[in-house]
Scaffold this motif. Structure first.
Motif, PDB file in Angstrom:
ATOM      1  N   GLU A 220       0.824  -1.204   0.000  1.00 26.31           N
ATOM      2  CA  GLU A 220       0.000   0.000   0.000  1.00 26.31           C
ATOM      3  C   GLU A 220       0.864   1.262   0.000  1.00 26.31           C
ATOM      4  O   GLU A 220       1.944   1.291   0.592  1.00 26.31           O
ATOM      5  N   PRO A 221       0.363   2.345  -0.625  1.00 29.46           N
ATOM      6  CA  PRO A 221       1.084   3.621  -0.605  1.00 29.46           C
ATOM      7  C   PRO A 221       1.167   4.184   0.814  1.00 29.46           C
ATOM      8  O   PRO A 221       0.199   4.132   1.579  1.00 29.46           O
ATOM      9  N   VAL A 222       2.321   4.713   1.155  1.00 26.88           N
ATOM     10  CA  VAL A 222       2.553   5.332   2.461  1.00 26.88           C
ATOM     11  C   VAL A 222       3.149   6.715   2.233  1.00 26.88           C
ATOM     12  O   VAL A 222       4.131   6.866   1.503  1.00 26.88           O
ATOM     13  N   LEU A 306      13.091   5.884   1.350  1.00 27.99           N
ATOM     14  CA  LEU A 306      11.940   6.724   1.041  1.00 27.99           C
ATOM     15  C   LEU A 306      12.259   7.626  -0.140  1.00 27.99           C
ATOM     16  O   LEU A 306      13.421   7.819  -0.496  1.00 27.99           O
ATOM     17  N   PHE A 307      11.217   8.191  -0.718  1.00 33.47           N
ATOM     18  CA  PHE A 307      11.371   9.008  -1.919  1.00 33.47           C
ATOM     19  C   PHE A 307      10.738  10.373  -1.705  1.00 33.47           C
ATOM     20  O   PHE A 307       9.946  10.585  -0.790  1.00 33.47           O
ATOM     21  N   LEU A 341       7.499  12.819   2.227  1.00 37.54           N
ATOM     22  CA  LEU A 341       8.213  11.638   1.759  1.00 37.54           C
ATOM     23  C   LEU A 341       7.215  10.503   1.543  1.00 37.54           C
ATOM     24  O   LEU A 341       6.095  10.538   2.052  1.00 37.54           O
ATOM     25  N   TYR A 342       7.630   9.483   0.800  1.00 41.95           N
ATOM     26  CA  TYR A 342       6.706   8.376   0.518  1.00 41.95           C
ATOM     27  C   TYR A 342       7.479   7.123   0.151  1.00 41.95           C
ATOM     28  O   TYR A 342       8.676   7.172  -0.187  1.00 41.95           O
ATOM     29  N   ASN A 343       6.783   5.981   0.237  1.00 41.81           N
ATOM     30  CA  ASN A 343       7.424   4.701  -0.058  1.00 41.81           C
ATOM     31  C   ASN A 343       7.390   4.412  -1.553  1.00 41.81           C
ATOM     32  O   ASN A 343       6.858   5.189  -2.355  1.00 41.81           O
ATOM     33  N   VAL A 344       7.953   3.276  -1.952  1.00 42.52           N
ATOM     34  CA  VAL A 344       8.089   2.957  -3.367  1.00 42.52           C
ATOM     35  C   VAL A 344       6.729   2.721  -4.026  1.00 42.52           C
ATOM     36  O   VAL A 344       6.555   3.000  -5.227  1.00 42.52           O
ATOM     37  N   LYS A 347       5.422   6.077  -4.751  1.00 43.63           N
ATOM     38  CA  LYS A 347       6.217   6.628  -5.851  1.00 43.63           C
ATOM     39  C   LYS A 347       5.687   6.146  -7.192  1.00 43.63           C
ATOM     40  O   LYS A 347       5.609   6.915  -8.176  1.00 43.63           O
ATOM     41  N   ASP A 348       5.310   4.877  -7.251  1.00 46.63           N
ATOM     42  CA  ASP A 348       4.764   4.331  -8.488  1.00 46.63           C
ATOM     43  C   ASP A 348       3.467   5.046  -8.870  1.00 46.63           C
ATOM     44  O   ASP A 348       3.235   5.337 -10.049  1.00 46.63           O
TER      45      ASP A 348
END
Length: 466
Positions: A220-222, A306-307, A341-344, A347-348
């Motif tokens: 899941e998006p974070v 993180l991205f 910031l966010y996880n992969v 990011k997708d």
């Protein structure tokens, strides 16, 4: 933005000084936020606040109410019929109080809006407007936690995080409001690279991510957004040519005094004053106009997995509070404290968004917003494919079989007419074979009964596929 897409706006803001200078700052802050919503026209807004109520929050409860009421009544948010908020006002509980506030706004056009119940482990539809300001302990639609006291052993702080999990238009999102430790002394921060303060922040952030891993499925998006208090590597910055260049070709000379360091150039002109709470540079254009030169010293986001969107705006802290909107106070080295910031997985989602829908910037660049400028990230997310409509309720989603390219399927959907014809053929062929090899008695009656039963059974199976 394509039809069915969900437009999302994330905003983080440390509002401590807004409540401490409410008459001067609060009206302009509210105006800039409303204008941002009007420009972006999002379907969903997540507003993460830190230091709600200011340094002495217990004395500012009426100001918090005034702020919330101004948002509730503003025309720009009129079409957001669903609002949920969690404002930590547990002043009397020093072991739990974080001064965090998370507000979420869903527009009328947004379908399938639901909030996760961490206790009941299921989503609940969200309707109406409700902001929770007391008794957060018994509320299971969020997780709030203060960092362990031994993370910052020298003083009692209010740093911590607050987590919520949402379902919007068939997709799941995890939002984490976070507030990490600041730098108490510029002199201590300059002693080594990385500084001891950076290590404290890193420890707290890893603690948050570890906790999050137990709350959010990995697919899941974070999104983590708040006041991370990330600072430039002051040890390397002062010694680097970026600062040295202000004094010409010769290295700067350093004079240590009582709780103060002074750097001068070869002609004796002072270039930088540095004290525990003093950072006074003679040439401020480095931080206001040539801030891209500071990016290499912004290192605290590395090695976290993180991205972040490219940072193309000036540092968000510490801005002047006396009307000079883009000037910095002479207390700390300017830095990008406020981040999204966010996880992969997130990011997708953003990488697949229309480039025109994605923006990462300061809010109220030319307005006095307090010592922290809010930071916002806007993007759009496509509606999930029909095969993904059944989102998980906290468990990993089971992937559906991919669509086959042979003549029996078209776009992943079964051709029922071919199933029925095939069923009839099998229904006739199987009894004939059984008759041939004497599995059933060789009589016309038995053969017809067997054929009929097989055909009826397979026709019934075919009807179930409709």
């Amino acid at each position: 933005m394509a039809d069915g897409d969900t437009s999302i706006l994330l905003v983080t803001a440390n509002v401590g000084s807004m409540f401490e200078k409410s008459k001067e700052i609060l009206p302009e802050w509210s105006l800039q936020f409303r204008q941002l919503v009007a420009r972006k026209q999002p379907d969903f807004v997540a507003l993460h606040l830190q230091e709600v109520g200011g340094k002495i929050a217990v004395n500012a409860a009426h100001l918090v109410q005034q702020f919330l009421q101004s948002l509730d009544e503003c025309a720009e948010l009129e079409s957001f019929s669903c609002i949920r908020g969690f404002i930590d006002e547990e002043y009397s509980n020093a072991q739990r109080f974080t001064a965090l506030g998370s507000l979420y706004f869903a527009r009328n056009t947004l379908h399938d809006v639901a909030l996760w119940d961490y206790s009941g482990e299921r989503f609940h539809p969200v309707a109406g407007r409700e902001v929770l300001r007391s008794d957060l302990v018994s509320n299971s639609f969020h997780i709030k936690e203060k960092f362990p006291s031994d993370f910052s052993p020298h003083r009692l702080t209010r740093k911590g995080f607050l987590v919520t999990r949402w379902k919007l238009n068939g997709r799941l999102y995890n939002f984490i409001n976070v507030h990490l430790y600041h730098d108490p002394s510029n002199l201590v921060a300059m002693e080594e690279s990385p500084s001891k303060y950076a290590a404290n922040r890193h420890q707290a952030l890893l603690y948050s991510l570890k906790k999050l891993a137990t709350l959010a499925p990995s697919q899941e998006p974070v999104f983590l957004f708040g006041d991370f208090n990330f600072r430039l590597d002051l040890h390397q910055l002062v010694q680097n040519e970026v600062i040295q260049s202000q004094g010409g070709d010769a290295p700067l000379s350093r004079v240590d005094g009582d709780d103060r360091v002074v750097y001068s150039n070869s002609t004796g002109d002072v270039v930088l004053h540095l004290g525990p709470k003093e950072f006074k540079a003679t040439d401020t254009s480095l931080f206001e106009d040539r801030f891209h030169l500071l990016v290499p010293f912004d290192k605290e986001t590395t090695s976290l997995g993180l991205f972040e969107q490219d940072v193309t705006f000036q540092p968000s802290y510490p801005l002047s509070e006396d009307g000079h909107a883009r000037k910095y106070m002479e207390t700390r080295c300017p830095a990008w404290c406020d981040r999204i910031l966010y996880n992969v997985v997130a990011k997708d989602c953003i990488d697949k968004a229309s480039p025109a829908s994605v923006s990462y910037d300061l809010v109220g660049l030319n307005s006095c917003m307090g010592d922290h400028k809010p930071v916002c990230l806007a993007f759009s997310v496509a509606a999930p494919p029909t095969t993904d409509n059944a989102v998980s309720q906290g468990q990993p989603t089971i992937p559906l079989p991919s669509a086959r390219s042979d003549t029996s399927c078209s776009g992943g959907h079964i051709d029922r007419s071919q199933v029925l014809l095939g069923g009839l053929a099998v229904g006739v062929a199987v009894p004939l074979l059984l008759y041939k090899y004497r599995v059933i008695a060789p009589s016309a009656t038995n053969l017809l009964v067997a054929v009929g039963l097989n055909a009826v059974g397979l026709l019934t199976l075919g009807s179930l596929l409709k």
